[in-house]
Design an enzyme around this catalytic site. Structure first.
Site, mmCIF file in Angstrom:
data_model
loop_
_atom_site.group_PDB
_atom_site.id
_atom_site.type_symbol
_atom_site.label_atom_id
_atom_site.label_comp_id
_atom_site.label_asym_id
_atom_site.label_seq_id
_atom_site.Cartn_x
_atom_site.Cartn_y
_atom_site.Cartn_z
ATOM 1 N N ASP A 292 2.227 -1.429 -13.758
ATOM 2 C CA ASP A 292 3.282 -1.936 -12.937
ATOM 3 C C ASP A 292 3.827 -3.335 -13.207
ATOM 4 O O ASP A 292 4.850 -3.738 -12.984
ATOM 5 C CB ASP A 292 2.618 -2.069 -11.323
ATOM 6 C CG ASP A 292 2.135 -0.717 -10.948
ATOM 7 O OD1 ASP A 292 2.827 0.283 -11.449
ATOM 8 O OD2 ASP A 292 1.320 -0.580 -10.103
ATOM 9 N N GLY B 27 2.323 2.648 -2.896
ATOM 10 C CA GLY B 27 2.559 3.236 -4.053
ATOM 11 C C GLY B 27 3.741 2.953 -4.886
ATOM 12 O O GLY B 27 3.929 3.364 -5.889
ATOM 13 N N LEU B 28 4.445 1.621 -4.618
ATOM 14 C CA LEU B 28 5.327 1.379 -5.401
ATOM 15 C C LEU B 28 5.000 0.098 -6.146
ATOM 16 O O LEU B 28 5.889 -0.489 -7.050
ATOM 17 C CB LEU B 28 6.553 1.086 -4.661
ATOM 18 C CG LEU B 28 7.205 2.148 -3.872
ATOM 19 C CD1 LEU B 28 8.374 1.918 -2.968
ATOM 20 C CD2 LEU B 28 7.959 3.334 -4.842
ATOM 21 N N GLY B 29 3.727 -0.133 -6.412
ATOM 22 C CA GLY B 29 3.269 -1.066 -7.268
ATOM 23 C C GLY B 29 3.654 -2.518 -6.892
ATOM 24 O O GLY B 29 3.738 -3.293 -7.603
ATOM 25 N N SER B 30 3.305 -2.545 -5.632
ATOM 26 C CA SER B 30 3.697 -3.784 -4.778
ATOM 27 C C SER B 30 2.797 -5.062 -5.230
ATOM 28 O O SER B 30 3.053 -6.193 -5.285
ATOM 29 C CB SER B 30 3.813 -3.728 -3.435
ATOM 30 O OG SER B 30 2.740 -2.772 -2.850
ATOM 31 N N SER B 31 1.382 -4.929 -5.349
ATOM 32 C CA SER B 31 0.571 -5.807 -5.773
ATOM 33 C C SER B 31 0.825 -6.683 -6.973
ATOM 34 O O SER B 31 0.882 -7.762 -7.176
ATOM 35 C CB SER B 31 -0.917 -5.800 -5.526
ATOM 36 O OG SER B 31 -1.436 -5.089 -6.723
ATOM 37 N N GLY C 129 0.716 -1.245 0.110
ATOM 38 C CA GLY C 129 0.133 -0.050 0.144
ATOM 39 C C GLY C 129 0.934 1.393 0.108
ATOM 40 O O GLY C 129 0.235 2.366 0.442
ATOM 41 N N GLU D 136 -5.054 -10.254 -12.426
ATOM 42 C CA GLU D 136 -5.230 -9.170 -11.268
ATOM 43 C C GLU D 136 -6.613 -8.340 -11.889
ATOM 44 O O GLU D 136 -7.521 -8.139 -11.014
ATOM 45 C CB GLU D 136 -4.135 -8.058 -11.172
ATOM 46 C CG GLU D 136 -2.908 -8.620 -10.464
ATOM 47 C CD GLU D 136 -1.999 -7.408 -10.034
ATOM 48 O OE1 GLU D 136 -2.166 -6.941 -9.008
ATOM 49 O OE2 GLU D 136 -1.231 -7.011 -10.711
#
Lengths: 197, 345
Positions: free
Chosen positions: B153, B105-109, B103, B141
């Site tokens: 991402d 903002g670095l595109g983790s999901s 969560g 996703e």
């Protein structure tokens, strides 16, 4: 009305000097910058954006006056009206920020609540260096609003922070403030003309 | 054990135009760079036929019998869907770990998706290409799990590096920006990341953004047009080695992005940004959907100490990083020859 006159009048001398100085400075006002301000206000209005105006002391009163004129004296027909807010008029909010946080934040915090990209923030200041107007200019920049500065003296820090600057080259508060009133009336009249054209 | 990892990314320009609601009508474009912070997937044998997945970041654990229908909810919905896609047959234990908090903002999901797909792709012997990995991550996703996210991402994590990525209705193209090592180095040393301490819910922001993007006259669409133009200009400036332009480009992106949906910014974030500009940054933006996470700033090296001091006073924590260019990779694999799953019929 009866006005007492004497052969030698100090008042007349002051008045003459004041008017001479005003003449000189009004002649020097940068018309191109004023036109740019009119264009910014009209563009913001057509995009449905807001104009915010602020200042301290005499400039606070000019800000209120300017907001009044821009709001009401530009109405033409049934078209959409300018959205103008002076940040100097809510005494409760001004004193709350000043008392609870700092006087420096009184305008910046109001902008954080209200302003966004495309809005125009008009900052009126004689010195161009009051900490709260500098903070307002920085907040406006962070929000993506366009900043217009009406300044006197040497222009102060605002000269470098604002997008458009109209500089009145005098160190006399009265002279600077008089010129700024002339500017606000001229801008109001030009905006009215542009909107009714 | 098999260990795969995929890098997170910083988005320099164009975020939001990678949402289908926008690119399907206008075409989208982003510029992003992956950094040396990774999402790791560790896969090992597990006794019996069960599948076990645990994640330290989501503080969760799940165990699932092969025959049971897969449940689709919860934080582990994504790994479940990927494992199911690759058709489990044998006991498997999967551990997920991230170098950045979720969560932020670095595109983790999507990075999770790419790392896990890369791992499964190698384990299953399919050896999918980078394009295939990214496309599959998007499919799972967005299409299968209905996440309201964009596509940048997945491609950034799969390919790695400093890329210009274009989104068309039926195709995504990835252009590695051919800039010299010196230009890349000079860019990297002017970019700073600060953790705001706020975790966001990108889904709620992106849902509103998607809604706004559907109305052609909505200001969000205009703002996205501007954001795409900025991405195109960013590509040109970087190719021309004009690093000094990046500060202003980030600033213009941010002020346009603030208007895309409510919740992207708030007065606290605005004030931090105001302090950053006053402290010497020339521009910046929140990376990711907004609402918190990491603040990316552009600042000339000689002003960075002063800037860091100012932001430190505000409680923001700097995260050091380097660019990376590998994308999703398997960094260790001694499960070669083990076939834990059958291909789907």
């Amino acid at each position: 009305m009866y006005v007492e006159t004497t052969e030698y009048s100090v008042t007349a001398g002051v008045l003459a000097r004041h008017i001479d100085e005003l003449h000189r400075l009004i002649d020097e006002l940068p018309v191109a910058a004023v036109e740019r301000i009119v264009e910014l206000i009209v563009t913001a209005h057509r995009a449905g954006r807001h104009v915010f105006i602020l200042g301290n002391g005499g400039s606070a009163s000019t800000a209120s006056h300017f907001a009044c004129d821009l709001s009401k004296a530009t109405i033409s027909g049934d078209g959409p009206r300018l959205r103008v807010t002076s940040l100097t008029d809510n005494i409760a909010l001004l004193t709350a920020w000043a008392n609870d946080t700092s006087y420096e934040r009184v305008f910046a915090e109001q902008l954080l609540s209200l302003a966004a990209a495309g809005d125009v923030v008009v900052i009126i200041s004689a010195s161009g260096d009051s900490p709260n107007v500098l903070a307002a200019a920085r907040a406006a920049r962070a929000l993506g609003s366009t900043t217009v500065a009406l300044v006197g003296f040497a222009g102060g820090g605002l000269r470098h922070l604002a997008d458009v600057v109209v500089h009145v080259g005098s160190y006399d508060y009265g002279i600077v403030e008089d010129c700024q009133l002339v500017l606000e009336h001229a801008i109001t009249a030009s905006v009215r003309d542009a909107l009714s054209a | 054990m098999l260990i795969a990892r995929a890098p997170v990314r910083i988005s320099l320009a164009g975020g939001g135009t990678d949402l289908e609601a926008y690119y399907s009508r206008f075409g989208g474009a982003v510029v992003s760079a992956t950094i040396d912070k990774y999402f790791y997937v560790l896969v090992s044998h597990s006794r019996g036929d069960d599948i076990q997945v645990s994640s330290s970041d989501y503080r969760t654990f799940f165990r699932h019998r092969v025959e049971a229908p897969p449940p689709w909810d919860g934080d582990l919905g994504l790994p479940r869907a990927i494992l199911q896609h690759f058709g489990m047959r044998t006991g498997l234990s999967v551990f997920l770990a991230s170098q950045v908090p979720p969560g932020t903002g670095l595109g983790s999901s999507s990075t999770v998706a790419v790392a896990l797909i890369k791992a499964m792709s190698v384990l299953s012997g399919r050896n999918l290409s980078r394009h295939e990995i990214a496309a599959l991550a998007c499919e799972i996703e967005i299409d299968r799990l209905g996440m309201p996210i964009g596509k940048q991402d997945q491609y950034a994590a799969a390919f790695g590096g400093l890329n210009y990525i274009e989104f068309r209705p039926d195709h995504v193209s990835v252009e590695r920006l051919s800039v010299s090592e010196e230009v890349e180095f000079q860019l990297q040393r002017r970019l700073l990341l600060f953790f705001t301490g706020l975790a966001h819910n990108s889904a709620s922001i992106l849902r509103e953004q998607r809604q706004n993007s559907c109305d052609e006259r909505h200001p969000t669409v205009d703002a996205l047009h501007q954001i795409k133009e900025i991405a195109i200009e960013t590509r040109e400036r970087l190719l021309g080695g004009e690093i000094a332009a990046v500060g202003d480009l980030l600033h213009r992106s941010w002020v346009a992005k603030r208007t895309l949906a409510r919740g992207i910014s708030d007065p606290t974030i605005d004030r931090w940004y105001e302090v950053a500009l006053d402290g010497g940054a020339e521009g910046g933006k929140l990376v990711g959907a907004g609402g918190g996470g990491f603040l990316l700033l552009y600042c000339e090296p000689e002003r960075q100490d002063a800037l860091c001091g100012r932001l430190d006073d505000e409680g923001l924590i700097r995260m050091d990083f380097d660019f990376e260019s590998n994308g999703g990779t398997v960094i260790m694999n001694n499960l070669v020859g083990w076939q834990p799953m059958a291909t789907r019929a």
